[in-house]
Design an enzyme around this catalytic site. Structure first.
Site, mmCIF file in Angstrom:
data_model
loop_
_atom_site.group_PDB
_atom_site.id
_atom_site.type_symbol
_atom_site.label_atom_id
_atom_site.label_comp_id
_atom_site.label_asym_id
_atom_site.label_seq_id
_atom_site.Cartn_x
_atom_site.Cartn_y
_atom_site.Cartn_z
ATOM 1 N N ARG A 72 0.641 -1.115 -0.186
ATOM 2 C CA ARG A 72 -0.145 -0.105 0.162
ATOM 3 C C ARG A 72 0.912 1.155 0.110
ATOM 4 O O ARG A 72 1.821 1.409 0.636
ATOM 5 C CB ARG A 72 -0.880 0.088 1.153
ATOM 6 C CG ARG A 72 -1.915 -1.284 1.238
ATOM 7 C CD ARG A 72 -2.762 -1.130 2.532
ATOM 8 N NE ARG A 72 -3.217 -2.524 2.937
ATOM 9 C CZ ARG A 72 -4.237 -3.164 2.332
ATOM 10 N NH1 ARG A 72 -5.033 -2.665 1.579
ATOM 11 N NH2 ARG A 72 -4.754 -4.163 3.032
ATOM 12 N N LEU A 73 0.606 2.225 -0.961
ATOM 13 C CA LEU A 73 1.500 3.216 -1.059
ATOM 14 C C LEU A 73 0.598 4.704 -0.856
ATOM 15 O O LEU A 73 0.304 5.319 -2.050
ATOM 16 C CB LEU A 73 2.281 3.384 -2.211
ATOM 17 C CG LEU A 73 3.348 4.233 -2.237
ATOM 18 C CD1 LEU A 73 4.638 4.222 -1.451
ATOM 19 C CD2 LEU A 73 3.955 4.471 -3.986
ATOM 20 N N GLY A 102 -8.037 -3.430 -5.374
ATOM 21 C CA GLY A 102 -9.397 -2.971 -4.858
ATOM 22 C C GLY A 102 -9.475 -1.474 -5.249
ATOM 23 O O GLY A 102 -8.672 -0.877 -6.025
ATOM 24 N N SER A 105 -6.830 1.386 -5.221
ATOM 25 C CA SER A 105 -5.810 1.228 -6.472
ATOM 26 C C SER A 105 -6.234 2.306 -7.683
ATOM 27 O O SER A 105 -5.520 2.323 -8.394
ATOM 28 C CB SER A 105 -5.717 -0.320 -6.901
ATOM 29 O OG SER A 105 -5.521 -1.130 -5.898
ATOM 30 N N ILE A 126 -10.761 -9.651 -1.792
ATOM 31 C CA ILE A 126 -11.492 -10.648 -1.329
ATOM 32 C C ILE A 126 -12.826 -10.197 -0.894
ATOM 33 O O ILE A 126 -13.964 -10.937 -0.583
ATOM 34 C CB ILE A 126 -11.100 -11.529 -0.137
ATOM 35 C CG1 ILE A 126 -10.831 -10.561 1.013
ATOM 36 C CG2 ILE A 126 -9.910 -12.389 -0.676
ATOM 37 C CD1 ILE A 126 -10.354 -11.507 2.405
ATOM 38 N N ASP A 127 -13.146 -8.887 -0.435
ATOM 39 C CA ASP A 127 -13.948 -8.231 0.042
ATOM 40 C C ASP A 127 -15.181 -7.924 -0.711
ATOM 41 O O ASP A 127 -16.377 -7.811 -0.122
ATOM 42 C CB ASP A 127 -13.829 -6.482 0.651
ATOM 43 C CG ASP A 127 -12.705 -6.736 1.288
ATOM 44 O OD1 ASP A 127 -12.383 -7.599 2.163
ATOM 45 O OD2 ASP A 127 -11.836 -5.627 1.435
ATOM 46 N N ARG A 154 -18.440 -25.517 13.692
ATOM 47 C CA ARG A 154 -19.934 -25.993 13.775
ATOM 48 C C ARG A 154 -19.573 -27.499 14.427
ATOM 49 O O ARG A 154 -20.391 -27.762 15.202
ATOM 50 C CB ARG A 154 -20.724 -26.102 12.406
ATOM 51 C CG ARG A 154 -22.158 -26.997 12.618
ATOM 52 C CD ARG A 154 -22.856 -25.873 13.629
ATOM 53 N NE ARG A 154 -23.709 -25.230 12.502
ATOM 54 C CZ ARG A 154 -24.518 -24.341 12.827
ATOM 55 N NH1 ARG A 154 -25.034 -24.443 14.324
ATOM 56 N NH2 ARG A 154 -25.276 -23.493 12.234
ATOM 57 N N MET A 169 -13.900 -11.215 7.643
ATOM 58 C CA MET A 169 -13.313 -10.007 6.995
ATOM 59 C C MET A 169 -14.062 -9.347 6.021
ATOM 60 O O MET A 169 -15.282 -10.045 5.878
ATOM 61 C CB MET A 169 -11.781 -10.238 6.089
ATOM 62 C CG MET A 169 -10.600 -10.295 7.138
ATOM 63 S SD MET A 169 -9.239 -10.506 5.951
ATOM 64 C CE MET A 169 -7.713 -10.363 7.303
ATOM 65 N N GLU A 222 -16.107 -8.019 10.609
ATOM 66 C CA GLU A 222 -14.874 -7.277 11.042
ATOM 67 C C GLU A 222 -15.416 -5.854 11.457
ATOM 68 O O GLU A 222 -15.799 -5.237 10.836
ATOM 69 C CB GLU A 222 -13.601 -7.518 10.470
ATOM 70 C CG GLU A 222 -13.440 -6.943 9.164
ATOM 71 C CD GLU A 222 -12.210 -6.700 8.213
ATOM 72 O OE1 GLU A 222 -11.155 -7.223 8.997
ATOM 73 O OE2 GLU A 222 -12.128 -6.457 7.175
#
Ligand code: F6P
Length: 323
Positions: A72-73, A102, A105, A126-127, A154, A169, A222
């Site tokens: 990440r920048l 994502g 970006s 993944i979100d 379970r 997440m 989350e």
């Protein structure tokens, strides 16, 4: 066009490697060389480029994560930092770029396009939180990981007549929770879009306990509640011995599913086609099972769909206690 680049940015997601492979194969077929950029935008400003070929593409298609690395920048928002990237690309004769990542970006991709380097974004996260795509690359694999994990929990909850709080997440998007709740029939679930209060969760847990329901799965997105604290409250209210599990980064890893590989590879082919047409500032998404190319600005401004009614419907079914 003779040479293009590809990079992965933001949180890694299963299927990113298939997108890289798709870019390489589609470009090579048109006589275009592909350079992979190490560690996302960070590698772009430092010139960390390496030539990729079809042999490499074949080696990476079953691997999780991103073989190019990601970072990440936040400084990429600054024009002077982006200018370094443009200079590096020009010095290496790289004319255009595919950015896999994502929504964080895409603004970088849009700004680079405005500075003369055509960029196309692919939805890798993944979100599943990119509104203009029905699914994102990585979501299906992560969902399957969540389902498998919930089913394992379970098994043990059922054996011991217990309740489990499981944190999933999603970074503000509750799709992993909602889809997993449907797939596993979790009795109580609280996705980001339609959160339950601690009191609501405890009240429902109590009802299940009173009906001698053997085990209870409570799924939460989350960043809303402390899973361990919630487990204590559920235990006090319901009498179930309650354990908390935070699934964490296990959800980001693993071999990509067939659906993620398919979406990633086909979206990558489409992105290369658009670059060859001389287009930039676009983002590839999946809409009603068709790939679409939309401009990045409109993608970022699309309103979020209201999912509450649907969530409520599923919630009522999952919460039904058999007599
Ligand atoms: O965006 C993907 C994601 O895994 C989110 O679900 C989560 O909130 C975040 O990244 C975690 O980021 P990090 O790996 O930097 O802790």
């Amino acid at each position: 066009m003779k040479r293009i680049g590809v990079l992965t940015s933001g949180g890694d997601a299963p299927g990113m490697n298939n997108a890289i492979a798709g870019v390489v194969k589609a470009a090579e077929a048109q006589g275009i060389e592909v350079y992979g950029v190490r560690d996302g935008y960070k590698g772009l400003i430092n010139g960390w480029f390496e030539k990729l070929d079809s042999k490499f593409a074949l080696e990476i298609i079953s691997k999780g994560g991103t073989v190019l690395g990601s970072a990440r920048l936040p400084e990429f928002k600054e024009e002077s930092v982006r200018q370094k990237a443009v200079d590096q690309l020009k010095a290496h004769d790289i004319e255009a770029l595919v950015v896999i990542g994502g929504d964080g970006s895409y603004m970088g991709a849009q700004r680079l396009t405005e500075m003369g380097i055509n960029c196309i974004g692919l939805p890798g996260t993944i979100d599943n939180d990119i509104v203009s795509s029905d699914y994102t690359i990585g979501f299906d694999t992560a969902l399957n990981t969540v389902i498998e994990s919930v089913e394992k929990v379970r098994d043990t909850m059922q054996s011991h007549n217990r309740a489990a709080v499981i944190e999933v997440m999603g970074n503000g998007c509750g799709d992993l929770v909602t889809y997993a709740a449907i797939a596993t029939q979790a009795e109580i679930f609280s996705p980001s879009e339609s959160k339950l209060t601690v009191e609501q969760i405890c009240e429902q847990a109590k009802k299940f306990a009173e009906a001698n329901h053997r085990s209870l799965i409570i799924l939460i997105s989350e960043k809303q509640l402390d899973a361990n604290e919630l487990a204590k409250k559920v235990e006090e209210a319901s009498g179930y011995v309650t354990r908390a599990t935070i699934l964490g980064h296990v959800q980001r890893g693993g071999r990509p599913s067939g659906m993620d590989r398919y979406l990633a590879f086909t979206a990558a082919i489409y992105a290369v086609e658009k670059l060859i047409e001389g287009k930039g500032g676009l983002y590839i998404g999946l809409s009603e099972n068709k790939l679409v190319a939309r401009d990045i600005e409109s993608t970022l401004n699309m309103p979020k769909p209201d999912k509450t009614e649907f969530i409520e419907k599923i919630r009522l079914l999952n919460a039904k206690i058999s007599k």
